[in-house]
Design an enzyme around this catalytic site. Structure first.
Site, PDB file in Angstrom:
ATOM      1  N   GLY A  12       0.744  15.191  22.734  1.00  0.00           N
ATOM      2  CA  GLY A  12       2.202  15.214  22.644  1.00  0.00           C
ATOM      3  C   GLY A  12       2.807  16.580  22.419  1.00  0.00           C
ATOM      4  O   GLY A  12       3.661  17.024  23.174  1.00  0.00           O
ATOM      5  N   GLU A  64       7.617  18.520  22.626  1.00  0.00           N
ATOM      6  CA  GLU A  64       8.143  18.329  21.265  1.00  0.00           C
ATOM      7  C   GLU A  64       8.662  19.618  20.629  1.00  0.00           C
ATOM      8  O   GLU A  64       8.592  19.796  19.410  1.00  0.00           O
ATOM      9  CB  GLU A  64       7.078  17.676  20.366  1.00  0.00           C
ATOM     10  N   ASP A 179       2.888   6.942  17.905  1.00  0.00           N
ATOM     11  CA  ASP A 179       1.786   7.473  17.104  1.00  0.00           C
ATOM     12  C   ASP A 179       1.706   6.793  15.741  1.00  0.00           C
ATOM     13  O   ASP A 179       2.715   6.633  15.054  1.00  0.00           O
ATOM     14  CB  ASP A 179       1.963   8.977  16.896  1.00  0.00           C
ATOM     15  N   GLU A 185      -5.096   5.533   6.945  1.00  0.00           N
ATOM     16  CA  GLU A 185      -5.049   6.125   5.602  1.00  0.00           C
ATOM     17  C   GLU A 185      -4.210   5.296   4.633  1.00  0.00           C
ATOM     18  O   GLU A 185      -4.362   5.397   3.414  1.00  0.00           O
ATOM     19  CB  GLU A 185      -4.509   7.552   5.655  1.00  0.00           C
ATOM     20  N   HIS A 221      -1.803   6.724  18.925  1.00  0.00           N
ATOM     21  CA  HIS A 221      -2.750   7.790  18.587  1.00  0.00           C
ATOM     22  C   HIS A 221      -3.060   7.682  17.105  1.00  0.00           C
ATOM     23  O   HIS A 221      -2.167   7.456  16.292  1.00  0.00           O
ATOM     24  CB  HIS A 221      -2.144   9.157  18.907  1.00  0.00           C
ATOM     25  N   CYS A 223      -5.623   9.905  15.351  1.00  0.00           N
ATOM     26  CA  CYS A 223      -6.233  11.062  14.696  1.00  0.00           C
ATOM     27  C   CYS A 223      -7.634  10.756  14.182  1.00  0.00           C
ATOM     28  O   CYS A 223      -8.403  10.057  14.803  1.00  0.00           O
ATOM     29  CB  CYS A 223      -5.344  11.566  13.552  1.00  0.00           C
ATOM     30  N   GLU A 245     -10.008  10.727  17.923  1.00  0.00           N
ATOM     31  CA  GLU A 245     -10.886  11.885  17.790  1.00  0.00           C
ATOM     32  C   GLU A 245     -12.282  11.494  18.216  1.00  0.00           C
ATOM     33  O   GLU A 245     -12.788  10.456  17.816  1.00  0.00           O
ATOM     34  CB  GLU A 245     -10.897  12.354  16.334  1.00  0.00           C
ATOM     35  N   HIS A 275      -8.221  21.619  15.753  1.00  0.00           N
ATOM     36  CA  HIS A 275      -8.091  22.332  14.478  1.00  0.00           C
ATOM     37  C   HIS A 275      -8.923  23.602  14.455  1.00  0.00           C
ATOM     38  O   HIS A 275      -8.925  24.328  13.462  1.00  0.00           O
ATOM     39  CB  HIS A 275      -8.475  21.410  13.320  1.00  0.00           C
TER      40      HIS A 275
END
Length: 338
Positions: A12, A64, A179, A185, A221, A223, A245, A275
Site C-alpha cells: 500500500g 498513501e 488492513d 495482537e 493484510h 503483517c 509475512e 524492515h
C-alpha cells in the site's frame, strides 16, 4: 480481472520522503493552501503510478502520500475520534505514532480516500487498490472509551469503513484492501476470553465490507503474525486475498495454512523483509515462493513485499521491486501462465 499467474502488487504505502513530510507540515501550519497541497499529493501519486507501470506490477497502489499514519489519517476524518499533536508512543524499534482517542460514537461525515484512489485509477488501465484500515486495528491502536463494550465501538468503526468501501466500489474501484495488522495482537492473553473477542472481531471485519458486489475483490493484510492457533478464525473473516509475512520465516509460516487442510483463498506471499535496507535477490525471493508452492496451489499465490514501503528509501524500493517482478515473471514462464 484477468490477472496473470503469480500477480504482483505492493501492500500500500510508498516511501514518505522528506519533501512529503515537509509538505504535510506546511499544509497543517497554513503555509500551503488546500489546493497547493492537493496538487502536490497528486504529483506524487502520478509519479508512483508511472513507476509501477515501468516496473510492470499487475495491481497498483496510490502510495498513501497523504497519510501520516494508517490509523491517525482515518481518525482525523471520522467523527467521534480526537487526535493529538504531541501524544507520541513507541510503535516498534525507534518508530513512534500518536494514538487517537475515541471519545464518542464513530461515524464518517464524508469520503476519506475516494478522491485520491479514483485519481490514481484515472491514470492507468491497471487495477488500483482502495486502501483502508480495518475496524479492529483502528480500535486497538487507539485509546477507546470505556462506557460501552469494545465490540460496539468496533461495529461503529466498521459501519464507517463500509460507507467508504461502497463509495470506492461505486467509483469503479474493483479491489479494496482493508488492513488488519492488529487482528492477531489484539487476541486476549487468557484463552477463556478468545471466543468473545473473535465473535465480535470477525463480525466487525465482515461488516466493514458486507454489502460489496461479488465481483469486488476484498484483500486484507496482517503483517507479522503467528497464525497456527487462529487459522480457523482468520478463515472466517471471509476475504478474497490475505497478504502475510513469509520472508523472515523463509515461508515456514505457511505451515498454518497447510495444517488447516481446506484453504481455498488467495494469499499474497511477502517475499522480502521491508524492515531491512538490504535489497533482496531474485533467488532469495524465489526460495520463499518455492517453499510456499510445496503447500498451496500456485493459482492461489500473489507476490508482494511483506509490509508497506513507507519507511524505506526509493533507492532501496525500486531495485527490490524490480527483482520481485522479474522473479514472478520467471515463475510464470516455468509454471505456465493462466
Amino acid at each position: 480481472m484477468r490477472l496473470p499467474l503469480f500477480p504482483t502488487t505492493t501492500i500500500g504505502s510508498f516511501p514518505q520522503t522528506p519533501d512529503v513530510r515537509k509538505a504535510r507540515v506546511k499544509y497543517r501550519k497554513g503555509e500551503l493552501s488546500e489546493e497547493e497541497y492537493k496538487r502536490f499529493i497528486q504529483s506524487k501519486i502520478r509519479e508512483a503510478i508511472e513507476l509501477q507501470e515501468e516496473l510492470g506490477l499487475d495491481v497498483f497502489v496510490h502510495g498513501e502520500f497523504e497519510r501520516s499514519d494508517m490509523v491517525e489519517y482515518f481518525a482525523e476524518l471520522l467523527d467521534g475520534i480526537a487526535t493529538t499533536s504531541h501524544g507520541w508512543v513507541i510503535s516498534y524499534g525507534s518508530r513512534v505514532y500518536r494514538p487517537p482517542i475515541i471519545y464518542g460514537d464513530v461515524s464518517r461525515p464524508k469520503p476519506m480516500t475516494v478522491e485520491w484512489i479514483t485519481y490514481a485509477q484515472s491514470l492507468t488501465d491497471k487495477p488500483v487498490k482502495g486502501m483502508l484500515t480495518g475496524p479492529v486495528t483502528i480500535l486497538n491502536w487507539s485509546y477507546a472509551r470505556e462506557d460501552i463494550p469494545r465490540s460496539e465501538i468496533a461495529y461503529q468503526i466498521a459501519l464507517a469503513i463500509l460507507d467508504e468501501v461502497l463509495d470506492l466500489e461505486r467509483n469503479g474501484i474493483k479491489i479494496i484492501q482493508i488492513d488488519e495488522p492488529a487482528f492477531r495482537e489484539a487476541v486476549p492473553i487468557k484463552k477463556e476470553e478468545w471466543d468473545d473477542y473473535f465473535n465480535w472481531a470477525i463480525k466487525a471485519f465482515r461488516l466493514s465490507n458486507s454489502k460489496v458486489k461479488p465481483e469486488t475483490q476484498i484483500h486484507t493484510h496482517m503483517c507479522y503474525s503467528d497464525f497456527n492457533e487462529i487459522i480457523e478464525q482468520i478463515y472466517e473473516m471471509d476475504f478474497d486475498v490475505i497478504s502475510i509475512e513469509a520472508s523472515r520465516s523463509k515461508g515456514e509460516i505457511i505451515e498454518a495454512f497447510e495444517k488447516f487442510g481446506k484453504w481455498d483463498r488467495q494469499i499474497g506471499v511477502g517475499v522480502y523483509d521491508i524492515h531491512s535496507p538490504a535489497i533482496p535477490s531474485k533467488e532469495e525471493m524465489r526460495a520463499v515462493m518455492e517453499r510456499v508452492m510445496k503447500v498451496l496451489p500456485k493459482e492461489l499465490l500473489w507476490v508482494n513485499p511483506d509490509c508497506g514501503l513507507k519507511t524505506r528509501k526509493w533507492e532501496e524500493v525500486i531495485p527490490a521491486l524490480k527483482n520481485m517482478v522479474e522473479m514472478a515473471k520467471e515463475l510464470r514462464k516455468e509454471y505456465g501462465n493462466s
